[in-house]
Design a protein around this motif. Structure first.
Motif, PDB file in Angstrom:
ATOM      1  N   GLU A  41       0.825  -1.204   0.000  1.00 36.51           N
ATOM      2  CA  GLU A  41       0.000   0.000   0.000  1.00 36.51           C
ATOM      3  C   GLU A  41       0.861   1.257   0.000  1.00 36.51           C
ATOM      4  OE1 GLU A  41      -3.552   0.096  -0.223  1.00 36.51           O
ATOM      5  OE2 GLU A  41      -2.877  -1.864  -0.926  1.00 36.51           O
TER       6      GLU A  41
ATOM      7  N   GLN B 260     -10.742   0.368  -9.392  1.00 37.84           N
ATOM      8  CA  GLN B 260     -10.099  -0.852  -9.877  1.00 37.84           C
ATOM      9  C   GLN B 260      -8.689  -0.553 -10.404  1.00 37.84           C
ATOM     10  OE1 GLN B 260     -12.572  -3.398 -12.288  1.00 37.84           O
ATOM     11  NE2 GLN B 260     -10.814  -4.192 -13.422  1.00 37.84           N
TER      12      GLN B 260
ATOM     13  N   GLU C 155      -6.317  -0.410  -7.790  1.00 40.74           N
ATOM     14  CA  GLU C 155      -6.195  -1.708  -7.123  1.00 40.74           C
ATOM     15  C   GLU C 155      -6.764  -1.682  -5.707  1.00 40.74           C
ATOM     16  OE1 GLU C 155      -2.312  -3.413  -7.418  1.00 40.74           O
ATOM     17  OE2 GLU C 155      -2.070  -2.878  -9.512  1.00 40.74           O
TER      18      GLU C 155
ATOM     19  N   VAL D 262     -10.248  -2.219  -5.431  1.00 40.41           N
ATOM     20  CA  VAL D 262     -11.268  -3.258  -5.590  1.00 40.41           C
ATOM     21  C   VAL D 262     -10.928  -4.051  -6.848  1.00 40.41           C
ATOM     22  CG1 VAL D 262     -13.023  -1.807  -4.492  1.00 40.41           C
ATOM     23  CG2 VAL D 262     -12.842  -1.841  -6.989  1.00 40.41           C
ATOM     24  N   PHE D 263     -11.499  -5.235  -6.958  1.00 45.37           N
ATOM     25  CA  PHE D 263     -11.294  -6.027  -8.168  1.00 45.37           C
ATOM     26  C   PHE D 263     -12.552  -6.827  -8.481  1.00 45.37           C
ATOM     27  CE2 PHE D 263      -9.972  -8.768  -4.678  1.00 45.37           C
ATOM     28  CZ  PHE D 263     -10.527  -9.988  -4.997  1.00 45.37           C
TER      29      PHE D 263
ATOM     30  N   ARG E 229     -14.891 -10.005  -9.685  1.00 40.86           N
ATOM     31  CA  ARG E 229     -14.851 -11.460  -9.573  1.00 40.86           C
ATOM     32  C   ARG E 229     -15.325 -12.059 -10.900  1.00 40.86           C
ATOM     33  NH1 ARG E 229     -14.737 -13.489  -4.290  1.00 40.86           N
ATOM     34  NH2 ARG E 229     -16.003 -15.266  -4.919  1.00 40.86           N
TER      35      ARG E 229
ATOM     36  N   ARG F  40     -17.904  -7.544  -7.140  1.00 44.34           N
ATOM     37  CA  ARG F  40     -16.539  -7.103  -6.832  1.00 44.34           C
ATOM     38  C   ARG F  40     -16.202  -7.370  -5.375  1.00 44.34           C
ATOM     39  NH1 ARG F  40     -14.883  -3.537 -11.058  1.00 44.34           N
ATOM     40  NH2 ARG F  40     -16.660  -2.814 -12.297  1.00 44.34           N
ATOM     41  N   ASN F  41     -14.894  -7.391  -5.105  1.00 46.58           N
ATOM     42  CA  ASN F  41     -14.381  -7.522  -3.752  1.00 46.58           C
ATOM     43  C   ASN F  41     -13.440  -6.368  -3.439  1.00 46.58           C
ATOM     44  OD1 ASN F  41     -15.633  -9.884  -2.996  1.00 46.58           O
ATOM     45  ND2 ASN F  41     -13.759 -10.932  -2.424  1.00 46.58           N
TER      46      ASN F  41
ATOM     47  N   ARG G 125      -9.979  -5.302  -2.033  1.00 48.81           N
ATOM     48  CA  ARG G 125      -8.731  -6.051  -2.153  1.00 48.81           C
ATOM     49  C   ARG G 125      -8.332  -6.689  -0.831  1.00 48.81           C
ATOM     50  NH1 ARG G 125      -3.181  -5.202  -2.101  1.00 48.81           N
ATOM     51  NH2 ARG G 125      -2.087  -6.564  -3.560  1.00 48.81           N
ATOM     52  N   HIS G 126      -8.708  -6.074   0.284  1.00 46.55           N
ATOM     53  CA  HIS G 126      -8.343  -6.592   1.595  1.00 46.55           C
ATOM     54  C   HIS G 126      -9.469  -6.249   2.568  1.00 46.55           C
ATOM     55  CE1 HIS G 126      -6.036  -7.199   5.313  1.00 46.55           C
ATOM     56  NE2 HIS G 126      -5.145  -7.848   4.580  1.00 46.55           N
TER      57      HIS G 126
END
Length: 371
Positions: free
Chosen positions: A14, A106, A109, A111-112, A114, A125-126, A128-129
Motif C-alpha cells: 500500500e 479498480q 487496485e 477493488v477487483f 470477480r 466485486r471484492n 482487495r483486503h
C-alpha cells in the motif's frame, strides 16, 4: 518502512502505491523509475490503517463516496447495489457516475471484479483486503450508515428472490446478510424475520452453531421491543428452537439448554399458547433427563401428560406418554415405563402418524418400541 510493516507485506504494498500515486515511482513497460529526491515530500504513516487512510484521502470526492457506499454493502458488493445506494433507490440515476468511479478504484487496485456474479446482469466485486473495507466503512458518517444499510437491504431483498439460502459467505446465504443490513438500519423486526429464516436454512445444512448465533441475534433484537402478546409468542418459539439446537450441539445436559428453557418458562407466565407451553415443558424435561434428575423428569412428565390431555391432541399425548415412559425407565420403574409406552403404541395410527412423523427426526412409535 521495514520497521513499520512489522512483517506485513500489505503495508509495503500500500505504501508503494502511495508513492506511485504521488509520482515518486513511475511505472513504465520496461522498468520502474524512482525520483529519490522527492521521497522526503511524502509523509509515511506509521501503521497499516494509516497507510490505507492516506490512500483513501487521495481519492477524488466522488470516488470516495462510492467506495464508502460499497464498504457499507460489505467486503463483497455488486455494481448495481452501489448504484442503488448512490441513486437513493434509483439505479439509473447512479449508474454512469458509479461505473466511472469503480473503474478508477479498480485501476488503483482498491477493488477487483470477480469472474462470476451471484446476481445476473451486474458485476460482483471484492475489496482487495478486508482491512481496506473496514477503514473505508469507518469513514462513513454514522447518520449516513443507517440510510445506506437500509438501501442495501432493499436492493438485496429485491434481487434475491428464490436465492435466499444460496451461499453469500454465510451458511444460510443472503438471508443472514439481509438481516445484518436491516438490523444496522434500525429495521429490527424485519431483521428478526430474516434471522429466523437464516437459522432455518442453516439447520437444513447441519450448520447448527450458525443457527444458534442467528437465533441469539434475533432474540437480542426482540428484547428491544415492547412486550406485546404477539412478541411473547414469537420469543417463546425462538427460545424453544434455540433450546433444541443446544441439545443437538452441546447435549441434553448442557447448561445453555437448561438456561434457555428456564428463560422461556419465566416468559410463558405472561403469555404464549398451549403448544408453546408444551414445547418449553418438554425442553425442561429433556434437560432433567440429560442431567440425571429423575424426580424432576417424572414431575415434568406428569405435567406434560396433564397438558396434553387438556388439549385433546393425540400427538401431544403420545409424546407425554413417551416422556413418562422414559423417565420411569431411568428411575427404575420398569412396569410403569412399559405401561406408558404401550399406551403410546395404542394411540399411534400408522396410516396417519406414520406420514406425519416422516418429516421429523424422531418417530415416537419407534422410540417406544426401543423401551
Amino acid at each position: 518502512i521495514v520497521n513499520n510493516a512489522e512483517g506485513n507485506p500489505f503495508y509495503a504494498e500500500e505504501l508503494i502505491k502511495i508513492l506511485i500515486e504521488e509520482g515518486i515511482i513511475l511505472k513504465t513497460e520496461s522498468k520502474w523509475r524512482v525520483h529519490p529526491e522527492r521521497i522526503g515530500e511524502v509523509h509515511i504513516p506509521a501503521s497499516l490503517t494509516g497507510v490505507i487512510q492516506a490512500r483513501l484521502d487521495r481519492l477524488a470526492p466522488q470516488d470516495k463516496i462510492v467506495i464508502q457506499q460499497a464498504s457499507v454493502i460489505g467486503r463483497t458488493f455488486w455494481d448495481d447495489s452501489v448504484s442503488y445506494v448512490y441513486g437513493n433507490a434509483d439505479i439509473e440515476l447512479g449508474n454512469a457516475t458509479v461505473a466511472k468511479s469503480l473503474r478508477t478504484l479498480q485501476e488503483r487496485e482498491l477493488v477487483f471484479p470477480r469472474p462470476h456474479s451471484r446476481f445476473a446482469g451486474t458485476v460482483e466485486r471484492n475489496f482487495r483486503h478486508a482491512l481496506l473495507r473496514d477503514v473505508a466503512y469507518e469513514t462513513v458518517l454514522k447518520r449516513l450508515r443507517r440510510e445506506y444499510h437500509s438501501l442495501a437491504a432493499d436492493w438485496l431483498i429485491e434481487n434475491s428472490g428464490d436465492r435466499i439460502g444460496e451461499s453469500a459467505g454465510l451458511p444460510a446465504g443472503t438471508a443472514g446478510l439481509i438481516a445484518d443490513h436491516l438490523a444496522q438500519s434500525g429495521r429490527e423486526l424485519e431483521a428478526v424475520h430474516y434471522l429466523v429464516q437464516a437459522a432455518r436454512l442453516a439447520v437444513t445444512s447441519s450448520a447448527n452453531q450458525e443457527a444458534i448465533d442467528y437465533l441469539l441475534n434475533a432474540l437480542r433484537l426482540l428484547d428491544n421491543q415492547p412486550g406485546t402478546a404477539e412478541l411473547i409468542e414469537q420469543k417463546l418459539d425462538l427460545l424453544a428452537q434455540l433450546g433444541r439446537l443446544y441439545f443437538a450441539v452441546k447435549g441434553f445436559g448442557s447448561s445453555e439448554a437448561l438456561q434457555t428453557f428456564e428463560r422461556a418458562q419465566i416468559l410463558m407466565a405472561n403469555g404464549g399458547n398451549p403448544r408453546q407451553h408444551f414445547a418449553v415443558l418438554h425442553g425442561l424435561y429433556g434437560s432433567a433427563i440429560g442431567n440425571a434428575e429423575w424426580e424432576n423428569a417424572l414431575t415434568y412428565g406428569d405435567q406434560l401428560l396433564q397438558m396434553a390431555q387438556a388439549s385433546g391432541r393425540v400427538t401431544l399425548q403420545m409424546w407425554a406418554h413417551y416422556s413418562l415412559g422414559s423417565a420411569n425407565f431411568w428411575s427404575g420403574y420398569l412396569i410403569h415405563s412399559r405401561e406408558h409406552q404401550n399406551i403410546l403404541l395404542e394411540l399411534y395410527d400408522p396410516e396417519k402418524h406414520g406420514r406425519q412423523f416422516r418429516r421429523v427426526i424422531e418417530d415416537p412409535r419407534l422410540s417406544a418400541l426401543n423401551y
